[in-house]
Design an enzyme around this catalytic site. Structure first.
Site, mmCIF file in Angstrom:
data_model
loop_
_atom_site.group_PDB
_atom_site.id
_atom_site.type_symbol
_atom_site.label_atom_id
_atom_site.label_comp_id
_atom_site.label_asym_id
_atom_site.label_seq_id
_atom_site.Cartn_x
_atom_site.Cartn_y
_atom_site.Cartn_z
ATOM 1 N N GLY A 33 0.822 -1.214 0.000
ATOM 2 C CA GLY A 33 0.000 0.000 0.000
ATOM 3 C C GLY A 33 0.847 1.251 0.000
ATOM 4 N N ASN A 34 0.201 2.383 0.207
ATOM 5 C CA ASN A 34 0.919 3.658 0.289
ATOM 6 C C ASN A 34 0.234 4.537 1.329
ATOM 7 O OD1 ASN A 34 -1.054 5.562 -1.154
ATOM 8 N ND2 ASN A 34 -0.814 3.910 -2.640
ATOM 9 N N ARG A 35 0.843 5.659 1.629
ATOM 10 C CA ARG A 35 0.397 6.493 2.750
ATOM 11 C C ARG A 35 -0.638 7.553 2.364
ATOM 12 N NH1 ARG A 35 3.684 5.348 7.062
ATOM 13 N NH2 ARG A 35 5.816 4.685 6.552
ATOM 14 N N SER A 36 -1.183 7.507 1.162
ATOM 15 C CA SER A 36 -2.147 8.543 0.780
ATOM 16 C C SER A 36 -3.389 8.508 1.683
ATOM 17 C CB SER A 36 -2.566 8.348 -0.679
ATOM 18 O OG SER A 36 -3.542 9.298 -1.007
#
Ligand code: CTP
Ligand code: CA
Length: 228
Positions: A33-36
């Site tokens: 995933g990513n931190r958005s």
């Protein structure tokens, strides 16, 4: 109270906004995933709804709530986001891709939890490329007159400035507008101050904005309105 009501200049327009960050599963319990957080995309949806648009928010793992008056379609993965965005885009006057879409996904999805090996060896993670939703929308043109907008978070590096990287991306993606966001040095991610430049498909600057994510959102819709 009337003084708080802004222009309803998007009345009758249908717009699609993608927001948040995709998650690419490895097994039933793990993902890449990513931190958005989805804050900028949610601000875009809120601003468009306030200006009278019919808004569909394709929501990928948001950490902020969907604003009232906004229809949302929850998605997890890049593939799901692509399907949801393209379905909603068929009758949309504008599509804004504010989501952080994973560039790659695991090549295989294990149907049971991957067990720790326990013998000191480590597994390799094999990835395959995801479709570029924005570039596809710009190439396919699902509806006549549709304005396609991308976002790019950039830092300057040895290869070029924020603007130079933004220009190269604008030419590559061929979206009508690319909102280039300078990140790093306490700007962009996780903050409420943004510094953006809006480029057209040729990489020319059409506008600039600095301020809250709401300010940036309104500046983006102003630029979209100017294209219609
Ligand atoms: N985007 C997309 N589909 C992808 C990757 C990105 O639609 N598979 C969209 C994003 O939503 C954003 C724009 O493309 O609007 C730019 O994303 P970005 O990650 O900056 O572009 P990339 O081409 O992936 O370049 P890089 O990650 O190398 O900076
Ligand atoms: Ca990317």
């Amino acid at each position: 109270a009337l003084a708080l009501v802004g222009p309803r200049d998007l009345l009758g327009r249908r717009v699609v906004v993608s927001a948040g960050g995709t998650r690419e599963p490895l097994d039933p319990v793990r993902f890449l995933g990513n931190r958005s957080s989805g804050r900028q995309g949610v601000a875009l949806a809120r601003a468009a709804a306030a200006r009278g648009a019919h808004v569909t928010l394709v929501a990928a793992n948001l950490s902020v709530p969907v604003p009232p008056g906004v229809a949302s379609v929850p998605v997890e993965t890049a593939a799901q986001l692509r399907d949801a965005v393209r379905a909603a885009a068929k009758d949309a006057d504008a599509v804004v891709m504010a989501a952080a879409v994973a560039d790659y996904r695991p090549a295989t999805l294990a149907d049971a939890k991957i067990k720790k090996r326990g013998d000191g060896s480590t597994p390799a993670l094999h990835l395959v490329e995801n479709p570029d939703v924005l570039a596809e929308l710009a190439a396919d043109r699902l509806r006549d007159g549709q304005v396609v907008v991308g976002f790019a978070a950039e830092t300057g590096d040895d290869d070029g400035s924020v603007l130079e990287h933004g220009r190269a991306k604008a030419l590559r993606k061929k979206a009508d507008l690319l909102v280039v966001n300078a990140v790093g040095d306490g700007r962009g991610f996780g903050t409420d101050v943004n510094d953006v430049v809006v480029l057209d498909a040729r990489g020319e600057v059409v506008s600039a904005a600095a301020g809250s994510k709401d300010d940036v959102a309104h500046a983006v819709w102003d630029a979209v309105l100017a294209r219609w």
